[in-house]
Design an enzyme around this catalytic site. Structure first.
Site, mmCIF file in Angstrom:
data_model
loop_
_atom_site.group_PDB
_atom_site.id
_atom_site.type_symbol
_atom_site.label_atom_id
_atom_site.label_comp_id
_atom_site.label_asym_id
_atom_site.label_seq_id
_atom_site.Cartn_x
_atom_site.Cartn_y
_atom_site.Cartn_z
ATOM 1 N N GLY B 169 -6.832 5.412 -22.085
ATOM 2 C CA GLY B 169 -7.493 5.677 -20.837
ATOM 3 C C GLY B 169 -6.904 4.957 -19.640
ATOM 4 O O GLY B 169 -7.354 5.162 -18.527
ATOM 5 N N SER B 195 0.884 7.135 -31.231
ATOM 6 C CA SER B 195 0.756 8.569 -30.954
ATOM 7 C C SER B 195 1.530 8.912 -29.694
ATOM 8 O O SER B 195 1.902 8.042 -28.913
ATOM 9 C CB SER B 195 -0.721 8.919 -30.766
ATOM 10 O OG SER B 195 -1.253 8.108 -29.749
ATOM 11 N N THR B 199 -3.540 12.622 -22.725
ATOM 12 C CA THR B 199 -3.882 12.868 -21.313
ATOM 13 C C THR B 199 -3.157 11.933 -20.341
ATOM 14 O O THR B 199 -3.151 12.193 -19.149
ATOM 15 C CB THR B 199 -5.400 12.677 -21.083
ATOM 16 O OG1 THR B 199 -5.752 11.365 -21.544
ATOM 17 C CG2 THR B 199 -6.211 13.709 -21.853
ATOM 18 N N SER B 200 -2.577 10.824 -20.829
ATOM 19 C CA SER B 200 -1.911 9.900 -19.911
ATOM 20 C C SER B 200 -0.446 10.313 -19.734
ATOM 21 O O SER B 200 0.036 11.194 -20.440
ATOM 22 C CB SER B 200 -2.036 8.475 -20.445
ATOM 23 O OG SER B 200 -1.230 8.317 -21.587
ATOM 24 N N ASP B 258 -15.435 12.812 -28.041
ATOM 25 C CA ASP B 258 -14.835 11.823 -28.925
ATOM 26 C C ASP B 258 -15.967 10.977 -29.495
ATOM 27 O O ASP B 258 -16.145 9.816 -29.139
ATOM 28 C CB ASP B 258 -13.809 10.962 -28.168
ATOM 29 C CG ASP B 258 -12.881 10.229 -29.130
ATOM 30 O OD1 ASP B 258 -13.011 10.417 -30.357
ATOM 31 O OD2 ASP B 258 -12.035 9.453 -28.652
ATOM 32 N N SER B 266 -10.697 7.538 -36.683
ATOM 33 C CA SER B 266 -9.345 7.938 -36.298
ATOM 34 C C SER B 266 -8.456 6.704 -36.132
ATOM 35 O O SER B 266 -7.344 6.635 -36.660
ATOM 36 C CB SER B 266 -9.409 8.736 -34.999
ATOM 37 O OG SER B 266 -8.144 8.845 -34.417
ATOM 38 N N LYS B 290 -11.870 4.811 -20.913
ATOM 39 C CA LYS B 290 -12.841 5.449 -21.796
ATOM 40 C C LYS B 290 -14.160 4.692 -21.793
ATOM 41 O O LYS B 290 -15.222 5.274 -21.792
ATOM 42 C CB LYS B 290 -12.299 5.513 -23.224
ATOM 43 C CG LYS B 290 -11.610 6.818 -23.528
ATOM 44 C CD LYS B 290 -11.406 7.002 -25.023
ATOM 45 C CE LYS B 290 -10.425 8.146 -25.253
ATOM 46 N NZ LYS B 290 -10.014 8.244 -26.650
#
Lengths: 496, 496
Positions: B169, B195, B199-200, B258, B266, B290
């Site tokens: 976030g 990962s 979105t960033s 989420d 996760s 977030k």
């Protein structure tokens, strides 16, 4: 970005879908499930992006729906750009958060369902929210209105318009095909659309189809039938009645969910679409019915009454027995014969089906002003016994292209049969409705009209060892075998 | 029923799917979404039935996955029979009803997700239940274990194994690429999988990929890198790490859900898969992060601590600032340069990124027993300033097939640039992290490595009218235009 169309000659079903390889999707900053605007010449559609492995870096895969909407040829250049998510997703998220949403937001959701904008998982979120949090009565009202108004509607100059609905779950139970001709014979208008069965051996549409055509694709055709006969008995699925409902039912199916807001709006939108002003709702209560307890019944009754008030319909909600099948036949042809026997006053007519239908028709005759209070049942009996109801049914059958002279004893059943006999003597304490339905379906009902079960006894009967309790009919050998196999594993009767 | 295979040369993605026309489906008593067993010679698959309009009454449509599983030729006879729904659907329904489910039920669900048995709408029901009702800690633990154990796992003989994770976030925030070499330079093992960004403007894997290969498809390759260097900085997505997570994330995406059980499982499944024994979790708190509030942070902290205990990991959870981007570069190449500048002690290195990384590395050095309490930060600084961390990073880059001699000033950025200047003089009170991320992504990040934003100022700075505040880099003209257009509509800075 400009890509070349690669056509897949298949309908995707549901929203527009385009396929991109992972590389192109990342280049466009699109994830699987994102929306994109897909343009060719002056046309465009908003499609859901799916990732496919075998496409080239200059290709976009499209299914028939997109091909047709954009009039694409193979290899034709197509421009694609990311598109914002539809607003309705924000409203669905609000419902997951148990927040109220406005009339406009609900109409947006329903429009997006009808326009195939939402994916099945997005619908599942909406259904989950309704299932867990419920909807307010205002939200349910808007949902009902939106579902009705986004499809075809029947409008009538005459009032009252009578309607009935039964909250499924009981096999047999073919009351509609008796109630409609009785009520119409009294001069009341009753334009009835029905569904095909989802889990029972036959729906009203499946059974009526044994006697007449039920698939009419235009509102005009329906109106002609009703103008001739005061009534109709047609399949709603051939028309575009409350089309959002089909999409919702499809997603509810795998978990067998039927949240109250969806149940209410699905039923009431269809009654609203029929133009109904006076409505009778039958809620069978019992361990094999949808409503298991009196409390379930009261919950639904209150909701139906409140919603009907908001939709300006007069309503009566009744509780009936949902403990065992109604009538002797289970399956379209067998149920159609039961109905005709009742209409003709044949001694083989199932009394439970006859009595339940008369009681309900009586209520509708009172509701519609044709009988005074407590006189409805008497009038219903007269209309049945005089043959007026049979005459009306023949008119309806003829208006729907069937043979009005049909002889119930000439109706054909599946040639492959199996007789189930009592394994001991005693009292029949259970006829397991769920299992009988399952057996009738395994035997081929409702698709195979002549398939199903004929019951020789009902709950409470005293039976002797070796006595025939029911016969299974099937149109093919392998279906009969499947049904018998199930029956052997899961007994459908209990004798004590 | 026997049908002839009609092959569609395309992957359906997700569960096996077969297509039937409405008539055949009704004959088999199958609804869209039902399961059926599809057999050819001695092989079979269980597939989801979908209704298609253009198939014949003797045809079954199959996509590549089914074709390959059954080794089908066009027109080959295929037998289809209805199949029961998987048990996991019953467990998902229990969660919708807020009932507890057992360890076995959770493993069943996760196995069915990994085996592609569940549809996206069925996953949406599971996610809705988790979102609204939550999961118990036991259920979350089983979910985490099941997610880990259904994929590849890294196992190490040496202990401790250090791990870190940041609850995303915040743009920039490339601390991992500094923490890992510092911690590994101290002799601790830190096998880090990361990962790509969702979105960033860049994830750790996207940024590390500027300097070295990050896609290793076998656990052996990763082990070799770690055995050589004590560490790795690789993309988890190339391996089969907690594969159920990808399927869940895909369905969560459209509503941006989420739920806590999914967030916890996760992250923790991936740490469990890495073999981590000592873990640092960074939770940025701020209006663009977030976690918006201290309460959100405490909620997550408690859950992480409880879950780590159950997984027998030592854990430290810290709260950091999530008010604005960390570092000056946003986008893979720009962030990689920031990282190298910090490692090299270059005066242009962003101090916020350096300080946050040192603080976190210090905690890990204490957790891993390399520094006494309150001495971790000092040791981290020494490892950075001595050049040991840079040396370690070069080893890692070399082990992952990159160029260890890379010069940060030779990294290439997108040739299309736009300078954004202050519209008035004053104090910079907001750098809108969301909007800057969006702009960097519209400019092409993270797919286009050289795309993104370089910030010349941070929050609190005094700026003069006309002063350059940031530069947007893009690799193509149209992407730069898209980014600039967005910026003009949605200002990303506020000056007072």
């Amino acid at each position: 970005m400009e890509l070349k169309a690669k056509l897949f000659h298949i309908e995707a079903g549901g929203p527009y879908i385009v396929l991109l390889n992972r590389n192109v999707a990342r280049e466009l900053d699109l994830m699987s499930g994102d929306r994109a605007r897909v343009m060719a010449e002056r046309k465009y559609v908003v499609a859901i992006v799916d990732i496919a492995h075998h496409l080239k870096n200059n290709e976009i895969g499209v299914f028939n729906e997109v091909k047709e909407a954009l009039n694409l040829d193979p290899g034709q250049p197509v421009t694609i750009i990311p598109e914002e998510a539809p607003k309705s997703l924000g409203s669905i998220k609000k419902k997951l958060n148990n927040q109220k949403i406005s009339k406009d937001e609900i109409y947006d959701i329903v429009n997006d369902i009808v326009d195939n904008v939402l994916t099945q998982s997005e619908l599942a979120y909406l259904i989950s929210a309704a299932y867990i949090h419920g909807f307010s009565m205002s939200e349910t009202e808007y949902l009902t209105r939106a579902m009705a108004e986004t499809g075809d509607m029947l409008k009538w100059k005459r009032k009252p318009v009578m309607g009935k609905h039964c909250i499924g779950g009981v096999a047999g139970n073919r009351t509609t095909m008796l109630i409609v001709p009785i009520v119409a014979a009294a001069g009341l208008m009753m334009p009835k659309t029905s569904s095909r069965s989802i889990t029972s051996p036959a729906g009203t549409a499946d059974t009526m189809e044994v006697l007449a055509n039920v698939s009419f694709k235009s509102v005009e055709e329906i109106k002609n039938i009703v103008n001739k006969t005061n009534a109709c008995l047609v399949w709603g699925g051939a028309l575009r009645l409350a089309p959002a409902d089909d999409a919702i039912v499809k997603v509810e199916h795998s978990l067998e969910l039927d949240p109250t807001p969806m149940l209410l709006s699905s039923i009431m939108a269809k009654k609203y679409v029929e133009g109904v002003t006076h409505l009778l709702i039958d809620i069978p209560v019992g361990r094999f019915a949808k409503s298991k307890t009196h409390k379930d019944y009261l919950h639904l009754k209150n909701h139906f009454e409140e919603l009907a008030k908001r939709l300006k319909m007069k309503i009566r909600v009744i509780k009936t027995k949902g403990e065992e099948p109604i009538g002797n036949g289970l399956g379209p042809a067998l149920e159609a014969r039961d109905v005709l026997w009742v209409l003709k006053g044949d001694e083989r007519a199932p009394q439970d089906l006859k009595n339940k239908s008369l009681m309900m028709a009586g209520i509708l005759l009172e509701l519609g002003g044709k009988a005074k209070r407590r006189r409805g049942l008497k009038l219903a009996k007269e209309l049945l016994e005089s043959g007026d109801a049979l005459k009306k049914m023949k008119e309806i059958i003829a208006a729907q292209g069937g043979n009005p002279k049909i002889n119930p004893d000439k109706i054909k059943f599946g040639p492959h049969t199996f007789d189930y006999v009592a394994k001991k003597s005693g009292k029949l304490i259970t006829l397991n409705d769920d299992r009988l339905s399952r057996i009738a379906r395994l035997a081929g009902a409702p698709k195979n009209k002549g398939a199903g079960i004929y019951l020789y006894v009902h709950k409470g009967a005293k039976v002797k060892k070796g006595e025939k309790l029911f016969t299974i009919y099937a149109e093919s050998d392998w279906k009969l075998n499947g049904a018998v196999k199930f029956l052997q594993k899961w007994p459908a009767v209990e004798i004590k």
